[in-house]
Write an enzyme that holds these catalytic residues in place. Sequence first.
Site, PDB file in Angstrom:
ATOM      1  N   ASP A  13       0.907  -7.919  -0.425  1.00 35.53           N
ATOM      2  CA  ASP A  13       1.147  -6.554  -0.435  1.00 35.53           C
ATOM      3  C   ASP A  13       0.615  -6.018   0.922  1.00 35.53           C
ATOM      4  O   ASP A  13      -0.008  -6.838   1.657  1.00 35.53           O
ATOM      5  CB  ASP A  13       0.358  -5.803  -1.671  1.00 35.53           C
ATOM      6  CG  ASP A  13       0.472  -4.224  -1.786  1.00 35.53           C
ATOM      7  OD1 ASP A  13       1.597  -3.877  -1.414  1.00 35.53           O
ATOM      8  OD2 ASP A  13      -0.277  -3.439  -2.096  1.00 35.53           O
ATOM      9  N   SER A  14       0.883  -4.789   1.441  1.00 32.23           N
ATOM     10  CA  SER A  14       0.611  -4.224   2.317  1.00 32.23           C
ATOM     11  C   SER A  14      -1.030  -3.739   2.449  1.00 32.23           C
ATOM     12  O   SER A  14      -1.606  -3.396   3.353  1.00 32.23           O
ATOM     13  CB  SER A  14       1.344  -2.807   2.637  1.00 32.23           C
ATOM     14  OG  SER A  14       0.976  -1.881   1.515  1.00 32.23           O
ATOM     15  N   TYR A  45       3.101   0.206   4.281  1.00 30.64           N
ATOM     16  CA  TYR A  45       4.553  -0.257   4.544  1.00 30.64           C
ATOM     17  C   TYR A  45       5.687   0.841   4.184  1.00 30.64           C
ATOM     18  O   TYR A  45       6.658   0.907   4.861  1.00 30.64           O
ATOM     19  CB  TYR A  45       4.901  -1.495   3.741  1.00 30.64           C
ATOM     20  CG  TYR A  45       4.337  -2.746   4.119  1.00 30.64           C
ATOM     21  CD1 TYR A  45       3.673  -2.828   5.371  1.00 30.64           C
ATOM     22  CD2 TYR A  45       4.629  -3.940   3.571  1.00 30.64           C
ATOM     23  CE1 TYR A  45       2.781  -4.117   5.567  1.00 30.64           C
ATOM     24  CE2 TYR A  45       4.304  -5.139   4.080  1.00 30.64           C
ATOM     25  CZ  TYR A  45       3.486  -5.230   4.713  1.00 30.64           C
ATOM     26  OH  TYR A  45       2.863  -6.629   5.253  1.00 30.64           O
ATOM     27  N   GLY A  46       5.190   1.782   3.434  1.00 32.98           N
ATOM     28  CA  GLY A  46       6.027   2.785   2.943  1.00 32.98           C
ATOM     29  C   GLY A  46       6.571   3.769   4.016  1.00 32.98           C
ATOM     30  O   GLY A  46       7.680   4.420   3.862  1.00 32.98           O
ATOM     31  N   CYS A  76       4.528  -5.863  -3.646  1.00 31.09           N
ATOM     32  CA  CYS A  76       4.707  -4.534  -3.011  1.00 31.09           C
ATOM     33  C   CYS A  76       6.151  -4.075  -3.249  1.00 31.09           C
ATOM     34  O   CYS A  76       7.092  -4.731  -2.958  1.00 31.09           O
ATOM     35  CB  CYS A  76       4.426  -4.726  -1.548  1.00 31.09           C
ATOM     36  SG  CYS A  76       4.999  -3.388  -0.424  1.00 31.09           S
ATOM     37  N   ASN A  77       6.176  -2.893  -3.665  1.00 27.56           N
ATOM     38  CA  ASN A  77       7.657  -2.257  -4.029  1.00 27.56           C
ATOM     39  C   ASN A  77       8.271  -2.116  -2.935  1.00 27.56           C
ATOM     40  O   ASN A  77       9.535  -2.224  -2.705  1.00 27.56           O
ATOM     41  CB  ASN A  77       7.108  -0.747  -4.879  1.00 27.56           C
ATOM     42  CG  ASN A  77       7.224  -1.066  -6.313  1.00 27.56           C
ATOM     43  OD1 ASN A  77       7.944  -1.229  -7.226  1.00 27.56           O
ATOM     44  ND2 ASN A  77       5.711  -1.172  -6.668  1.00 27.56           N
ATOM     45  N   THR A  78       7.802  -1.498  -1.701  1.00 29.09           N
ATOM     46  CA  THR A  78       8.563  -1.262  -0.320  1.00 29.09           C
ATOM     47  C   THR A  78       9.230  -2.652  -0.029  1.00 29.09           C
ATOM     48  O   THR A  78      10.189  -2.918   0.310  1.00 29.09           O
ATOM     49  CB  THR A  78       7.561  -0.576   0.442  1.00 29.09           C
ATOM     50  OG1 THR A  78       7.310   0.352   0.123  1.00 29.09           O
ATOM     51  CG2 THR A  78       8.347  -0.425   1.706  1.00 29.09           C
ATOM     52  N   GLU A 156      -6.485   4.770  -3.457  1.00 28.10           N
ATOM     53  CA  GLU A 156      -7.314   4.200  -2.476  1.00 28.10           C
ATOM     54  C   GLU A 156      -8.671   4.749  -2.508  1.00 28.10           C
ATOM     55  O   GLU A 156      -9.629   4.207  -2.415  1.00 28.10           O
ATOM     56  CB  GLU A 156      -6.796   4.493  -0.876  1.00 28.10           C
ATOM     57  CG  GLU A 156      -5.666   3.363  -0.675  1.00 28.10           C
ATOM     58  CD  GLU A 156      -5.811   2.198  -0.398  1.00 28.10           C
ATOM     59  OE1 GLU A 156      -6.889   2.099  -0.105  1.00 28.10           O
ATOM     60  OE2 GLU A 156      -5.002   1.368  -0.400  1.00 28.10           O
ATOM     61  N   CYS A 196       5.217   1.972  -7.683  1.00 28.11           N
ATOM     62  CA  CYS A 196       4.188   1.609  -6.558  1.00 28.11           C
ATOM     63  C   CYS A 196       3.065   0.937  -7.296  1.00 28.11           C
ATOM     64  O   CYS A 196       2.595   1.380  -8.338  1.00 28.11           O
ATOM     65  CB  CYS A 196       3.672   2.842  -5.931  1.00 28.11           C
ATOM     66  SG  CYS A 196       2.431   2.551  -4.511  1.00 28.11           S
ATOM     67  N   THR A 197       2.483  -0.132  -6.826  1.00 27.46           N
ATOM     68  CA  THR A 197       1.523  -0.940  -7.120  1.00 27.46           C
ATOM     69  C   THR A 197       0.078   0.037  -7.133  1.00 27.46           C
ATOM     70  O   THR A 197      -0.905  -0.569  -7.906  1.00 27.46           O
ATOM     71  CB  THR A 197       1.189  -2.349  -6.298  1.00 27.46           C
ATOM     72  OG1 THR A 197       1.127  -2.043  -4.805  1.00 27.46           O
ATOM     73  CG2 THR A 197       2.378  -3.101  -6.788  1.00 27.46           C
ATOM     74  N   HIS A 198      -0.165   1.129  -6.640  1.00 29.39           N
ATOM     75  CA  HIS A 198      -1.146   1.869  -6.481  1.00 29.39           C
ATOM     76  C   HIS A 198      -1.122   2.680  -7.960  1.00 29.39           C
ATOM     77  O   HIS A 198      -2.159   3.129  -8.317  1.00 29.39           O
ATOM     78  CB  HIS A 198      -1.153   2.741  -5.395  1.00 29.39           C
ATOM     79  CG  HIS A 198      -1.887   2.051  -4.119  1.00 29.39           C
ATOM     80  ND1 HIS A 198      -0.904   1.356  -3.470  1.00 29.39           N
ATOM     81  CD2 HIS A 198      -2.917   2.377  -3.416  1.00 29.39           C
ATOM     82  CE1 HIS A 198      -1.440   0.897  -2.367  1.00 29.39           C
ATOM     83  NE2 HIS A 198      -2.740   1.317  -2.283  1.00 29.39           N
TER      84      HIS A 198
END
Length: 279
Positions: A13-14, A45-46, A76-78, A156, A196-198
């Site tokens: 992932d980013s 990355y987004g 990572c979705n992006t 974050e 989004c994984t967040h």
Amino acid sequence: MKKEAKLPIGMFDSGVGGLTVLKALRERMPCEDVVYLGDTARLPYGTKSPQTVTRYGVQCGAELIRRGIKLLVVACNTASAVALDALREAYPDVPVIGVVDPGARAACAASRNRAIAVIATESTIARGAYQRAIHAIDPQTRIIGHPCPLFVALAEEGWTDGQVPEAVAARYLDPVFKPASGTGHPDVPDTLVLGCTHFPLLAPAIRNVVPAGTTIVDSAATTAETVHQQLQELQLARPENGCGATRYLTTDDAARFARTGSRFLGTPIAEHDVELVDL
């Protein structure tokens, strides 16, 4: 070349958001070894161009392939929206699974009124990845894509519950779920995809502001199930005994990765267990 079941799963992932996918994978497949790479030096990355995200994704894939993995998860979705084809072309001998298609399938299965909302980064929404994936399954589904960039910063920083995240969630989601015609309007989505994984960290705050009965689809959990099914089909799943090991790689600041990643994973990560790599 036939891969061996004892080899690890690779994930990238980013940053640390993909650890929500790792957490779901650990719950589904506790015996598997995993190598996780967080490209924290180049996040997010987004906001990057598709060409840049693809280049970064292929470089992350190369680092994990070098470590002898049996399957690659783009957590990572992006990157899933942009770089899957390039990764599959670059590494044809390793199965590559992204997070978009599993989330789309779960959303279509969950929706009763064929109206689905997708929240994600600006890039994922702008690229229309979930829209294409959902319409490939059911062209008649109505989709509302809504970027929620502040959710990433809140996750974050660990601001995942209380007045601040709920106020931000309401600001983003009220226009989607509470149009002027009222929440009973047939066009109001009955399913929400956390694209989004967040975002799973903010699920309690999101749940508090969407209508009761809304199904929330977490692409982390659905991706873990897809990985399990793929390993079973390819006869690459490890025997159900023992506890798998996890190796952590990051491209910047191992201490911050360990500190923030512990929150996403739900279990402590020691700084000395995080390896710094240069891509």
